[in-house]
Design a protein around this motif. Structure first.
Motif, mmCIF file in Angstrom:
data_model
loop_
_atom_site.group_PDB
_atom_site.id
_atom_site.type_symbol
_atom_site.label_atom_id
_atom_site.label_comp_id
_atom_site.label_asym_id
_atom_site.label_seq_id
_atom_site.Cartn_x
_atom_site.Cartn_y
_atom_site.Cartn_z
ATOM 1 N N ALA A 32 1.133 -1.238 -0.074
ATOM 2 C CA ALA A 32 -0.392 0.052 -0.221
ATOM 3 C C ALA A 32 0.960 0.548 -0.449
ATOM 4 O O ALA A 32 1.654 1.485 0.749
ATOM 5 C CB ALA A 32 -1.044 0.014 1.059
ATOM 6 N N SER A 122 -6.059 4.628 2.263
ATOM 7 C CA SER A 122 -4.636 3.468 1.618
ATOM 8 C C SER A 122 -5.531 3.246 0.515
ATOM 9 O O SER A 122 -6.246 3.509 -0.118
ATOM 10 C CB SER A 122 -5.240 1.738 2.192
ATOM 11 O OG SER A 122 -6.034 0.970 1.925
ATOM 12 N N THR A 124 -4.668 0.384 -2.688
ATOM 13 C CA THR A 124 -3.421 -0.882 -2.716
ATOM 14 C C THR A 124 -3.783 -1.318 -4.504
ATOM 15 O O THR A 124 -4.426 -0.912 -5.289
ATOM 16 C CB THR A 124 -3.919 -1.711 -2.852
ATOM 17 O OG1 THR A 124 -4.528 -1.710 -0.767
ATOM 18 C CG2 THR A 124 -3.881 -3.039 -2.655
#
Length: 932
Positions: A32, A122, A124
């Motif tokens: 991340a 976050s 990803t």
């Protein structure tokens, strides 16, 4: 006013600590980026301008590592984003009264596309061509891909992050293998016994459904299967990473699949056929319709036995209420859509001989017994049905799914009645309350895809209900009749039958399940076998005789062998180039085969469409009763190999664009469209929405807040108190009440009715109701008064048969019925309409579509009053400890707790109870200011 006239129990703490020994800390779920270094991506094509909101309790995160599960059990902590939407959802009960548009996001999420830079938690990147951005407030995945494959891969990866364990449970439920996977608790056995017989597929059956979509749906079918494969690839990528990184869901350790110390074990790879398995559970639970014809036949026989053939049929028809003229309708402009009505001269009906019906045995060769290790008889008497509150162990909580659900609702108002001049929608599906939820929120942005909303985990390659760039859509379960019961004549023996004149063997399908004790399931080792017989007319459900000859009753639904065909409609809904207006929306949902009511709103109009593979039946066939399995009575053009037939065309489905308003709470769709079950009469919970929305429209100036208030008020209102109590009080007050105690009880009910008949806390967090005694009295009184009102006239046998078709009561505190205790859903099933008509007949008030006879007091007002007074006296004397018995969550007498919603654990994390509200699980509030 109603339009009546004219329209897991885990192990002990000691055992838990043993498991914790040596377990490494969980690793990150994927690489991340640093949130502080991120910049927000523009929310392309979002034309809602902050006026779209949604909510899905308890929270987005449905995975928990073993460490997190242990911490929850010992310390009460929960993983991030696993419970952060629950408080806002619950607080609407106490906060709707002062609701304004500006305060909507106190109770809902901002459902705008994208994530502002300051709100990024976050990012990803499971592949170079896609990002999964999660926001700080809810942790919802916002997926943006530069390729179609990458977008769908990330949808599967995010589903793994949020629902890996639950998806694994559901593919095993669909395949009838839950106990072998999760342990032998009766709750687990009950679920696989409930769902597998509805879709008892072999692997070849699953593969055939996939190939059929590829072969028959053209370019869209090829794309759908490519999208599904990318989604599966994403799930498997997360599955592998989480296993190798040791941050997989802790339930895999608790059920013995992975060793917590050595990490030895496996999470089986997902495959395309698993998606079909999951779809069969979802579709069967929420999108089915019809069936129940054998029980209907038994009640018809009972009526004819009591009253004779002609009069008994009239009595039965008056309770069946296929097209009650007083029923609330979604399409209320008078447009008629004739379907599934009683034919003038029925042909092919096959009623069983009295006393001959025996349910088909499902469970065989049982050894061991959940919790005791005792050996059960080799041939169990009949299929096990999950019941609320009777199971002690199991990863799946007691009564987790129960029967068919239908609490979804929709309220839409067209622009001519809103303050902005734009349509407003408040709508959402009810899929029950689970931890984690069956659905998960997501946003998908990629080539040919632009949507935010919910998808059933495991089949989330597309958003199934939510919003697009400039439109929102949702659904309610429709339950029109897409399932029929055929009467097949047996030949040679009990496993051969006549098919078009040829003696044909039935196909035996079976599942063998064996289990061992696990940490999460303390049952003794055991095993059993499920068995069903399949014919070209469907699955055998009962045995009987007709005219003295042995027969088997079979159940055939149009969506059998077509569990995934609806993927095409969902693909269209997510495609901004396809859905551009209400008409194209209707065409999209026409491609969804399950029985649903679909609703749509953009900045210009609101619309409605009823989807489903409605079979074209042979002339003269009565779909409400079993029919002979002969070619002349089959569905037109029926081909049993793929279970295809002729279906009613688009134009014959209930639909509407631009009606002044729409409401749906699983009520009747339109004039002429017959109901597939009992209970769609003069009183239906849809009336709670109808009356409120009609008044808002009459007053004008409707806002998002006012329409949400209408929904929220209906969600805490007792249907009996609002719709039936006025007539009950008229009967009671038809003469002076001289008994002071009875007079005081009636005054309590009058006061409750005058205050709105609500089941609502006196103050937030008080866990006690305003008018608590009146609510208790009504809960105790209703079943007593219905039995005393109807049973003397109907007689024991007919009353028992009719209550087999339709339960008398489904109050919030009821622990019986299709949804069971603590499920939120209430007042869908009950004798509300029967009592309403009967009481008005006694009072001499106008009744359209009356019952064939008047029952209360034999039709005499004074005698009826005596019946009500006697039962009311009994009810008032019942203490709360009897009305609200103890269960696994509440002590005896705890009224609020008995009603309360409890999220049923599908894994190791649980959540606190919340106030009862009869409301969708996932809900949207939408008003689009502009259009493309």
């Amino acid at each position: 006013m109603r339009r009546r006239i004219g329209r897991l129990k885990t192990a002990t703490a000691a055992a838990v600590f043993v498991l914790a020994g040596g377990l490494p800390a969980p690793l990150p779920q994927a690489a991340a980026a640093n949130p502080a270094a991120l910049t927000a991506t523009a929310a392309d094509g979002d034309l809602c301008q902050g006026q779209c909101a949604d909510i899905l309790p308890p929270g987005q995160n449905g995975n928990a590592t073993l460490t997190e599960i242990l911490a929850h059990r010992v310390l009460g902590t929960r993983p991030a984003h696993s419970s952060d939407q629950l408080g806002r959802y619950d607080s609407l009960v106490g906060g709707y009264g002062g609701l304004t548009d500006a305060r909507l996001n106190d109770f809902f999420n901002d459902a705008s596309f994208g994530v502002p830079a300051a709100q990024v938690e976050s990012v990803t990147r499971p592949r170079p061509d896609v990002t999964i951005t999660r926001d700080k407030k809810t942790g919802v995945p916002h997926i943006k891909g530069t390729t179609r494959y990458g977008t769908e891969f990330a949808a599967g990866f995010a589903a793994g992050q949020d629902r890996l364990w639950m998806m694994d449970l559901f593919r095993h439920i669909g395949r009838g293998e839950l106990t072998s996977f999760a342990g032998g608790a009766l709750a687990n056995q009950g679920l696989e016994q409930q769902f597998w017989p509805q879709a008892p597929y072999t692997e070849a059956d699953y593969e055939a459904q996939i190939e059929r979509i590829r072969a028959t749906e053209g370019a869209r079918g090829e794309q759908a299967m490519a999208d599904a494969q990318a989604y599966v690839d994403g799930i498997n990528s997360y599955r592998e990473k989480s296993k190798n990184g040791r941050y997989f869901p802790g339930e895999y350790v608790l059920t013995g699949h992975i060793d917590s110390i050595t990490n030895v074990g496996e999470i089986q790879p997902f495959k395309l056929t698993d998606l079909i398995s999951i779809a069969s559970v979802v579709g069967g639970q929420f999108g089915g319709g019809g069936g129940g014809e054998v029980q209907a036949a038994l009640s018809l026989l009972a009526a004819q036995q009591k009253y004779g053939l002609v009069e008994g049929t009239k009595v039965w028809d008056s309770f069946r209420q296929r097209e009650d003229p007083e029923a609330v309708l979604t399409v209320h402009d008078g447009t008629s859509f004739p379907y599934a009505n009683k034919p003038a001269n029925p042909r092919g009906t096959a009623l069983p001989d009295a006393g001959s019906v025996v349910p088909e045995q499902l469970v065989h060769d049982r050894t061991g017994s959940a919790g005791t290790g005792a050996k059960s008889p080799v041939r169990a008497p009949e299929r096990l049905k999950p019941a609320q509150g009777m199971y002690d162990d199991g990863v799946i909580a007691p009564g987790s799914l129960g029967g068919k659900r239908g609490m979804s609702n929709a309220l839409l108002v067209s622009g001519k009645s809103t303050a902005s001049g734009r349509p407003i929608a408040v709508f959402g599906p009810q899929t029950g309350y689970f931890a984690p939820q069956l659905m998960m929120l997501q946003e998908l942005q990629g080539p040919g895809i632009s949507a935010r909303g919910v998808s059933f985990a495991g089949v989330g390659m597309y958003v199934q209900m939510g919003r697009g760039q400039d439109y929102a859509w949702s659904a309610t379960s429709a339950a029109q009749d897409i399932t029929d019961t055929y009467t097949v004549q047996l030949c040679q023996d009990e496993v051969h039958y006549l098919y078009r004149g040829v003696c044909t063997p039935m196909e035996k399908l079976e599942k063998r399940n064996a289990w061992k004790p696990t940490v999460a399931d303390s049952t003794a080792p055991g095993s059993y076998r499920m068995q069903v017989w399949r014919t070209k007319y469907g699955i055998v459900t009962h045995r009987a005789t007709v005219g003295g000859k042995p027969v088997a009753y079979t159940s055939l639904r149009t969506t059998y062998r077509h569990e995934a065909d609806s993927i095409i409609g969902f693909q269209m809904l997510n495609d901004p180039s396809f859905v551009t207006d209400a008409a194209s929306f209707q065409q999209a949902v026409h491609n969804i085969d399950y029985a649903f009511n679909w609703f749509y709103a953009d900045s210009r109009t609101a619309a409605y469409y009823n989807s489903g593979m409605n079979p074209v039946r042979a002339d003269g066939v009565d779909p409400a009763l079993p029919v002979l399995a002969e070619r002349q009575y089959e569905w037109q053009n029926h081909d049993p190999a793929a279970n295809t037939a002729a279906y009613t065309p688009f134009a014959q489905h209930p639909r509407s664009i631009g009606q002044d308003y729409y409401i749906s709470w699983n009520n009747r769709q339109a004039k002429g469209y017959a109901t597939a079950a009992f209970g769609f009469g003069a009183v239906h919970r849809g009336d709670l929405l109808e009356d409120r929305v009609a008044k808002l429209v009459a007053d004008g100036g409707v806002t998002r807040a006012s329409l949400t208030r209408a929904m929220a008020e209906a969600a805490v209102t007792d249907l009996r108190g609002e719709q039936l109590l006025p007539e009950l009080l008229k009967v009671l007050r038809s003469q002076p009440v001289t008994d002071p105690q009875q007079n005081a009880v009636i005054a309590q009910l009058e006061s409750w009715r005058a205050a709105g008949s609500q089941r609502r806390e006196s103050a937030p967090g008080s866990h006690s109701y305003t008018h608590a005694d009146a609510v208790r009295i009504m809960d105790a009184w209703w079943p007593l008064l219905i039995e005393a009102e109807f049973k003397p006239g109907l007689g024991d046998d007919l009353y028992r048969a009719l209550t087999g078709n339709l339960a008398v009561d489904e109050s919030p505190a009821a622990s019986h019925g299709a949804t069971g205790a603590h499920s939120g859903s209430a007042f869908q099933y009950g004798w509300w309409g029967f009592a309403d008509k009967d009481l008005r007949q006694v009072l001499g008030l106008p009744v359209q579509g009356p019952l064939a006879k008047t029952y209360c007091g034999g039709g005499d007002l004074a005698a009826c009053r005596d019946v009500l007074l006697a039962t009311l006296k009994q009810a008032a004397a019942r203490p709360a400890t009897e009305v609200y018995p103890a269960d696994g969550s509440c002590k005896a007498g705890e009224q609020w707790c008995s009603d309360a919603i409890i999220h049923r654990a599908l894994g190791g994390i649980t959540h606190p109870a919340i106030s009862w509200q009869n409301r969708p699980t996932y809900q949207q509030v939408a008003e689009f200011p502009s259009h493309r």
